[in-house]
Scaffold this motif. Structure first.
Motif, mmCIF file in Angstrom:
data_model
loop_
_atom_site.group_PDB
_atom_site.id
_atom_site.type_symbol
_atom_site.label_atom_id
_atom_site.label_comp_id
_atom_site.label_asym_id
_atom_site.label_seq_id
_atom_site.Cartn_x
_atom_site.Cartn_y
_atom_site.Cartn_z
ATOM 1 N N SER A 101 56.334 13.555 52.677
ATOM 2 C CA SER A 101 55.222 12.619 52.463
ATOM 3 C C SER A 101 55.238 12.224 51.009
ATOM 4 C CB SER A 101 53.880 13.254 52.862
ATOM 5 O OG SER A 101 53.495 14.201 51.894
ATOM 6 N N MET A 102 54.840 11.028 50.749
ATOM 7 C CA MET A 102 54.903 10.446 49.405
ATOM 8 C C MET A 102 54.143 11.281 48.401
ATOM 9 S SD MET A 102 56.348 7.784 48.113
ATOM 10 C CE MET A 102 56.406 7.009 46.537
ATOM 11 N N SER A 103 53.023 11.795 48.839
ATOM 12 C CA SER A 103 52.168 12.525 47.898
ATOM 13 C C SER A 103 52.760 13.871 47.498
ATOM 14 C CB SER A 103 50.785 12.739 48.516
ATOM 15 O OG SER A 103 50.932 13.466 49.731
ATOM 16 N N VAL B 274 70.411 12.909 45.454
ATOM 17 C CA VAL B 274 70.234 12.524 46.858
ATOM 18 C C VAL B 274 70.449 11.015 46.993
ATOM 19 C CG1 VAL B 274 68.545 12.370 48.730
ATOM 20 C CG2 VAL B 274 68.653 14.433 47.323
ATOM 21 N N PHE B 275 69.888 10.315 46.000
ATOM 22 C CA PHE B 275 69.879 8.840 46.134
ATOM 23 C C PHE B 275 69.697 8.247 44.759
ATOM 24 C CE2 PHE B 275 68.760 4.724 47.617
ATOM 25 C CZ PHE B 275 67.615 4.319 46.949
ATOM 26 N N ASN C 180 58.509 20.551 49.226
ATOM 27 C CA ASN C 180 59.903 20.114 49.124
ATOM 28 C C ASN C 180 60.380 20.329 47.690
ATOM 29 O OD1 ASN C 180 59.410 17.657 47.410
ATOM 30 N ND2 ASN C 180 58.149 17.151 49.191
ATOM 31 N N ASP C 181 61.673 20.050 47.483
ATOM 32 C CA ASP C 181 62.222 20.201 46.130
ATOM 33 C C ASP C 181 62.762 18.865 45.638
ATOM 34 O OD1 ASP C 181 65.440 21.683 47.171
ATOM 35 O OD2 ASP C 181 64.275 19.970 47.899
ATOM 36 N N LEU C 182 62.069 17.809 46.002
ATOM 37 C CA LEU C 182 62.549 16.463 45.641
ATOM 38 C C LEU C 182 61.817 15.955 44.409
ATOM 39 C CD1 LEU C 182 62.683 14.855 49.196
ATOM 40 C CD2 LEU C 182 64.619 15.499 47.786
ATOM 41 N N TYR C 183 62.600 15.320 43.548
ATOM 42 C CA TYR C 183 62.033 14.699 42.362
ATOM 43 C C TYR C 183 62.646 13.311 42.225
ATOM 44 C CZ TYR C 183 60.434 19.366 41.123
ATOM 45 O OH TYR C 183 59.826 20.593 41.144
ATOM 46 N N SER D 32 59.867 1.668 48.701
ATOM 47 C CA SER D 32 61.173 1.384 49.335
ATOM 48 C C SER D 32 62.060 2.617 49.283
ATOM 49 C CB SER D 32 61.902 0.250 48.619
ATOM 50 O OG SER D 32 61.110 -0.874 48.535
ATOM 51 N N THR D 33 62.035 3.216 48.150
ATOM 52 C CA THR D 33 62.847 4.435 47.992
ATOM 53 C C THR D 33 62.351 5.506 48.942
ATOM 54 O OG1 THR D 33 63.239 3.921 45.672
ATOM 55 C CG2 THR D 33 63.537 6.217 46.319
ATOM 56 N N PHE D 34 61.016 5.607 49.042
ATOM 57 C CA PHE D 34 60.441 6.607 49.942
ATOM 58 C C PHE D 34 60.864 6.356 51.377
ATOM 59 C CE2 PHE D 34 57.687 9.698 51.620
ATOM 60 C CZ PHE D 34 56.976 9.147 52.674
ATOM 61 N N GLU D 35 60.873 5.077 51.783
ATOM 62 C CA GLU D 35 61.277 4.736 53.148
ATOM 63 C C GLU D 35 62.704 5.200 53.414
ATOM 64 O OE1 GLU D 35 57.739 3.740 54.320
ATOM 65 O OE2 GLU D 35 59.482 3.654 55.673
#
Lengths: 221, 514
Positions: B239-241, B202-203, B177-180, B226-229
């Motif tokens: 996935s968190m990892s 995103v958030f 993914n490209d999420l940070y 919580s943020t991950f949820e």
């Protein structure tokens, strides 16, 4: 920054723009007008130059003509340069002398009323030209003498004499007694001749006399 | 207007920071707990000293909302209309609203599928009292208030600046993914989590930590989960990892975070000083700096702004400002044009003067030449013959007459002489006449034509008709040959002549004309 301040600045800038635009238009107008005026002056001078050059060319052409006329003048016979007009005494004397020279008998000349000529080549500044028609009749011993008589007479006339017509006829053949009569002067030659000459005679034009206003007053004591 | 200076005012729930950026450095900075009269006076001196600096308001308050909305794949212009309509239909008219497209062509990568719909993120922020007070104050200042910006959105530039180093330091292999998730601490707003994708924010959420508390690590982990949820709702396969967690926190917090023993959490840690050094702004913060206010302000000041918020008054000022800018350019153009016109006028003056002087010179030369020719002509006019001066006009008069009639009728003797060959043909002439044709006595022309007639008889010794013909033909040939420049006419021997008779002579008649 307040809108009012911005508006003020825009108005000031617009005023400056207006003034600058007027200056700019003024500059452009001045450039165009001045350019046109200078070009007009330059064109005027160019036209004057062309006029002078034309006069120069004209004068050069006249100078060439004059040189040509000078050469002609030098070669002209004195009789052609004569400007004494028509003097019948002189004409008759000339006729007689020329006739004597060529053994011409019964020479006769009739001259029409002279007519002044003022137009074309005869429109002259120093001489007045008059034209007359001279009709010559004569008897000669032979054709050569007849021709030479007419030619010499025409050449000797003052002014210009143009042989317009010349007619020589042999009336009869010479018989022996004709020659004897001729030698004793009892008979003339068998050649009859007639000639029509257009004679142009010249007279010097008199310079205009000064009017009383022109002459300086004479001093009286 | 053309100044490189700008002033960034960052407003948070715990205070504000005003920074004056001039080119490559922060010239001045002020931290304020509140905007009161005293602080206004202090600020006025900065603003008045930097009248041309542009002013940006960067909002880092907690009352911000980020909502994703999906639209069908319509034209972008229609999408803009739909988005504006949705923003207008929102009940809260006072808050600042804007949106950006998450899946525009620019933000697409090779791995993301092609668009089948538009995904837009609507950002709004409450127009709190503090923001209103600041806006009112800033609008009074001489500099131009460009607009409002949201700090979480603009922090994307910081992430992009650190990304290459983050990738190097990240423990995640084959990131899908490209999420940070960026966690920063600001003096004015506290600690904020911001999650970014390649398209942008995103958030975000504001969290509250006390690093000295023993449960900081636990609270920190919980907030992350919580943020991950929340993110799972947007990215089901996440996935968190596989998400990098970038901490820009004080060293003491990082020491605690390092001790967190979780396989799912992948941290990349920076102190504020280290982050500043990474983006080549090592002089920006002291080594022991604990907050990122100045770092974020600097990043914001020197990069392209991502999402601008405006009010009607700011929009109106912008329009006037554009008008003012246009008027400056217009004036500059007009002044330049006027100067050019003046210079052209000056330089063309010389050219015009040359034009006239050139023409005048030509005229003078022509006049000199004319004078010379005139002088020569006058010298020529003064001619002497045997010591007697001759009038050139007289010479001209006689020259013209000689030219016209000098040669007229003079060739009669020559012509007659040219007929001497007649003797050899035993011709006895009985008559000869010569006359000029078309000679106009009053207006003669140089070229004249004449007509000559000679008649007589041709003698034939033998009397034979053949000899006569032969003699006559010979005579005709000779006449034609001798007078070849003329037209020769003659009376021919009659063809019905009596061949039996003897002819010892026969009349001849020739007419020659030119």
């Amino acid at each position: 920054m307040k809108i009012l301040e911005l508006r003020k600045k825009i108005i000031v800038n617009a005023s400056i723009a207006g003034v600058t635009l007027v200056l700019f238009c003024g500059c452009i107008f001045y450039n165009i007008h001045h350019s046109a005026k200078v070009k007009e002056d330059a064109d005027k001078i160019t036209n004057e130059t062309a006029e002078i050059q034309s006069k120069t060319a004209d004068l050069q052409s006249k100078t060439l003509d004059i040189q040509k006329y000078m050469a002609t003048w030098r070669n002209l016979d004195e009789s052609k340069k004569s400007a004494n007009g028509i003097k019948m005494d002189e004409v008759n004397n000339l006729l007689n002398s020329t006739a004597t020279k060529y053994n011409i008998t019964t020479p006769n000349i009739k001259i029409s009323l002279p007519e002044p000529l003022n137009d074309g080549v005869f429109n002259c500044k120093t001489i007045s030209v008059s034209s007359t028609t001279a009709t010559l009749t004569f008897k000669a011993l032979d054709d050569v003498k007849a021709l030479l008589f007419v030619s010499d007479f025409a050449r000797a006339l003052p002014g210009y004499a143009v042989i317009n017509n010349l007619d020589i006829k042999k009336e009869k053949d010479y018989a022996n007694n004709d020659l004897v009569d001729i030698s004793t002067g009892k008979a003339s030659g068998v050649i009859s001749g007639s000639a029509t000459l257009y004679w142009y005679a010249f007279k010097n034009k008199i310079a205009a006399a000064p009017t009383p206003a022109d002459t300086p007053p004479t001093k009286t004591n | 207007m053309f100044s490189k200076k700008n002033i960034v005012v960052t407003i948070g729930d715990y205070g504000s920071v005003v920074t004056l950026h001039d080119g490559s450095e922060i010239k001045n900075k002020i931290f304020l707990d509140e905007l009161n009269d005293k602080s206004k006076e202090e600020l006025k001196s900065i603003f008045l000293a930097n009248k041309t600096a542009e002013i940006y308001l960067l909002i880092d308050t907690v009352d911000q909302s980020y909502k994703k909305k999906v639209y069908p794949l319509v034209r972008k212009a229609d999408l803009a209309r739909l988005a504006r309509r949705d923003m207008a239909s929102d009940g809260d008219k006072e808050s600042f609203k804007n949106y950006f497209i998450l899946n525009s062509k620019k933000s697409q990568t090779k791995t993301t599928p092609t668009n089948s719909r538009w995904e837009c993120l609507f950002v709004s922020s409450t127009n709190s009292e503090i923001i209103s007070k600041w806006m009112e104050f800033l609008l009074e200042m001489p500099g131009r208030l460009v607009g409002l910006y949201m700090l979480p959105v603009e922090t994307f530039n910081l992430l992009n600046s650190l990304k290459s180093d983050i990738r190097l330091r990240s423990k995640i292999k084959n990131k899908r993914n490209d999420l940070y998730c960026l966690i920063v601490q600001n003096k004015v707003s506290g600690i904020r989590q911001v999650v970014f994708s390649s398209a942008g924010i995103v958030f975000t959420r504001v969290v509250s930590y006390n690093f000295e508390q023993p449960d900081f690590a636990e609270k920190y982990e919980q907030d992350l989960y919580s943020t991950f949820e929340y993110l799972k709702r947007l990215f089901p396969d996440l996935s968190m990892s596989e998400m990098d967690i970038v901490n820009i926190l004080p060293n003491e917090a990082l020491e605690i975070i390092k001790k967190i023993n979780s396989q799912d959490l992948n941290f990349v840690n920076y102190t504020p000083f280290q982050a500043a050094a990474q983006i080549k702004e090592s002089k920006l913060l002291p080594q022991n700096s604990t907050s990122c206010d100045l770092l974020l302000s600097r990043i914001f000041a020197k990069n392209k702004k991502l999402l601008k918020f405006s009010t009607p008054k700011i929009t109106a000022i912008e329009k006037f400002f554009i008008g003012l800018k246009a008027s400056y350019y217009l004036n500059a153009a007009l002044i330049l044009a006027t100067i050019t016109a003046v210079l052209f006028s000056i330089f063309s003056q010389e050219r015009l003067n040359n034009l006239v002087s050139g023409a005048q010179t030509q005229k003078n030369l022509a006049a000199i030449e004319f004078s010379n020719v005139q002088k020569l002509a006058l010298e020529g006019a003064k001619t002497n013959e045997d010591g007697v001066a001759i009038d050139i006009e007289k010479v001209t008069d006689f020259g013209k007459i000689e030219q016209a009639i000098g040669s007229a009728g003079t060739d009669v003797v020559n012509f007659y002489t040219s007929l001497k060959f007649l003797k050899t043909f035993n011709v006895r002439l009985a008559g000869f006449s010569y006359s000029l044709l078309n000679f106009n006595q009053k207006s003669p022309t140089p070229t004249q034509t004449y007509k000559v007639n000679f008649n007589g008889k041709i003698l034939n010794k033998s009397g034979d008709i053949e000899d006569l013909f032969s003699e006559f033909d010979g005579l005709v040939i000779k006449v034609k040959e001798s007078l070849n420049k003329n037209q020769v006419g003659y009376t021919d021997l009659p063809r019905n002549i009596d061949f039996n008779q003897k002819y010892y002579s026969f009349p001849i008649d020739f007419t020659i004309s030119k």
